[in-house]
Design an enzyme around this catalytic site. Structure first.
Site, PDB file in Angstrom:
ATOM      1  CG  HIS A 145      -1.494   1.335   1.672  1.00 46.74           C
ATOM      2  ND1 HIS A 145      -1.651   1.947   2.260  1.00 46.74           N
ATOM      3  CD2 HIS A 145      -2.749   1.508   0.390  1.00 46.74           C
ATOM      4  CE1 HIS A 145      -2.553   3.026   2.626  1.00 46.74           C
ATOM      5  NE2 HIS A 145      -2.787   3.173   1.518  1.00 46.74           N
ATOM      6  CD  GLU A 178      -2.707   2.788  -3.802  1.00 49.66           C
ATOM      7  OE1 GLU A 178      -3.545   3.540  -3.315  1.00 49.66           O
ATOM      8  OE2 GLU A 178      -3.673   1.704  -3.318  1.00 49.66           O
ATOM      9  CG  HIS A 179       0.116   6.458  -0.779  1.00 47.95           C
ATOM     10  ND1 HIS A 179      -0.506   6.888   0.856  1.00 47.95           N
ATOM     11  CD2 HIS A 179      -1.414   4.789  -0.280  1.00 47.95           C
ATOM     12  CE1 HIS A 179      -1.603   7.057   0.225  1.00 47.95           C
ATOM     13  NE2 HIS A 179      -1.821   6.021   0.200  1.00 47.95           N
ATOM     14  CD  GLU A 239      -4.925   5.740   3.730  1.00 51.47           C
ATOM     15  OE1 GLU A 239      -5.998   4.278   2.405  1.00 51.47           O
ATOM     16  OE2 GLU A 239      -3.821   5.577   2.659  1.00 51.47           O
TER      17      GLU A 239
END
Length: 457
Positions: free
Chosen positions: A77, A80-81, A157
């Protein structure tokens, strides 16, 4: 599956017009969906849809949270950012600005099994987004100046999505207890103490290990012909050289479950107590023929909508619950989850609610399902599959998730026919074998003792 199952309006529309979902499927047969593998290993799926001059372009990498190095949870993840941080050719922010300038939309997502990036743009701008994606497939430039601030972003997040969400925290704990050995037991977003240590070197190593044409599937749905899309892919992705040899994903697997497991999470922010249970069951990729489809139908009969067994028994007839349902996550590469859940009315305890859920499941195992229930569930599922074709993004996601979790284009095409073939005996057998309490973890979400309700402003 990844499409929305709550398409009651679409089903009613089909029935009102005198068209069954099966017949409707024949009338809206898929256009010539093309599948091609390039010499560098990239897979391309093209789904023509000429109703509007737009295309949905998605690139799926066959890597997710379950492929992370132990001790580096959240890395998939995190990357992904970081994929939005730019390349030498296209500086950070340029891709997003151009997508916005041409009236497009973009986003990305990470799961346990895959990571995806997509754009929805005017059809004549397709090549432009393909060029950008092909560039950042291997050209990403990362420095501590961009990596470390983005690590703070994913930590925030995690705080918003999990730390401040008691239900999400319970889900993490259930998954961790269900998967004793398999990496599905760790959260996609990561364990916070490991996320805090993620570095630039971690991200670059992961990127070089998994991001390349021979570990990717491009899905294009929209106003484009297969030959034209293939030519554009050859001009863009086809020029990207392999930088590793893709190997089969072989993860640690689960031992046979032998014990019933349960846990309780108490939190002062809980306003509505609830119960969640997950069973370890086969996915489409790991199931015997017809087994995954039977579990899909079983989930509908048990817990989808107001006609489901759990909702009728617990909410409508006994009035002991405010909600109750069931679900099945069929599109996983390894053994997956079947879930049931419920929330009690005031005065009803969670153990009481759990006993009532167990009673509904036991009756299904002992007596099976009726012909009417079976046909209603299959009709709903097939209708969902039919109407998923009306949404480019849903259809593209369906194919992308399938091809990254062990299925094929033909498997997706034939899914409605396989659902149609499910029998009552198969559904009962699936319940008997897989809804064994020893295969499950049950979680209670409760208010922390002594906590006062939050004041409403």
């Amino acid at each position: 599956m990844i499409f929305d199952r709550g398409l009651a309006f679409a089903l009613l529309l089909a029935l009102a017009s005198g068209v069954s979902p099966t017949n409707l499927r024949a009338q809206t047969t898929d256009a010539a969906i093309a599948h091609h593998v390039f010499t560098n290993g990239l897979e391309l799926v093209v789904i023509p849809d000429h109703r509007a001059p737009v295309v949905t372009h998605m690139i799926w990498y066959k890597v997710g949270a379950a492929d992370e190095t132990p001790g580096k949870s959240g890395l998939a993840h995190f990357l992904e950012h970081l994929m939005f941080k730019g390349t030498a050719k296209n500086p950070a922010g340029l891709f997003s600005r151009i997508v916005g300038r041409i009236g497009g939309q973009e986003n990305a997502f990470t799961s346990s099994d895959y990571t995806g990036y997509y754009q929805r743009v005017p059809a004549d701008e397709l090549k432009k987004v393909m060029e950008f994606e092909a560039d950042r497939m291997t050209g990403l430039v990362l420095t501590d100046d961009v990596v470390l601030p983005e690590r703070d972003v994913i930590l925030e997040e995690q705080n918003q999505r999990v730390g401040n969400n008691p239900g999400a925290r319970l889900g993490e704990q259930i998954d961790a207890a269900l998967y004793l050995n398999h990496p599905y037991g760790r959260p996609v977003i990561g364990w916070r103490h490991e996320m805090e240590q993620l570095s630039r070197d971690d991200a670059i190593e992961f990127y070089k290990r998994f991001y390349g044409p021979n570990n990717a599937v491009v899905v294009i749905a929209g106003d484009v012909e297969p030959d034209a899309a293939r030519a554009l892919a050859e001009e863009t992705y086809g020029k990207v050289a392999k930088r590793f040899e893709a190997v089969p994903r072989q993860r640690p697997q689960e031992p046979p479950p032998v014990a019933v497991r349960s846990l309780t999470l108490a939190d002062p922010r809980v306003e509505q107590p609830s119960l969640s249970r997950e069973y370890l069951v086969p996915s489409f990729a790991t199931a015997k023929k017809g087994e995954s489809e039977a579990l899909e139908v079983l989930a509908h009969i048990l817990g989808t909508g107001s006609n489901s067994r759990l909702y009728r028994a617990l909410v409508m007839e006994k009035g002991d619950a405010v909600s109750a349902g069931a679900w099945y996550q069929g599109s996983s590469l390894d053994m997956t989850k079947f879930g049931v859940h419920g929330a009690p009315r005031p005065g009803v305890t969670l153990p009481q609610l759990e006993a009532e859920i167990d009673g509904v499941i036991a009756e299904t195992i002992d007596k099976g399902v009726s012909a009417e229930e079976l046909e209603r569930a299959k009709t709903r599922l097939i209708a969902d599959a039919v109407y998923a074709r009306d949404n480019q993004a849903s259809l593209a996601r369906w194919y992308g998730s399938a091809l990254t979790t062990g299925a094929t284009v033909d498997d997706v095409r034939q899914w409605p026919d396989r659902i149609k073939a499910v029998t009552a005996a198969q559904v009962q057998e699936a319940a008997r074998i897989w809804l064994d309490r020893r295969r499950s973890v049950t979680g209670y979400l409760v208010r922390q003792p002594g906590a006062q309700p939050e004041k409403k402003s």
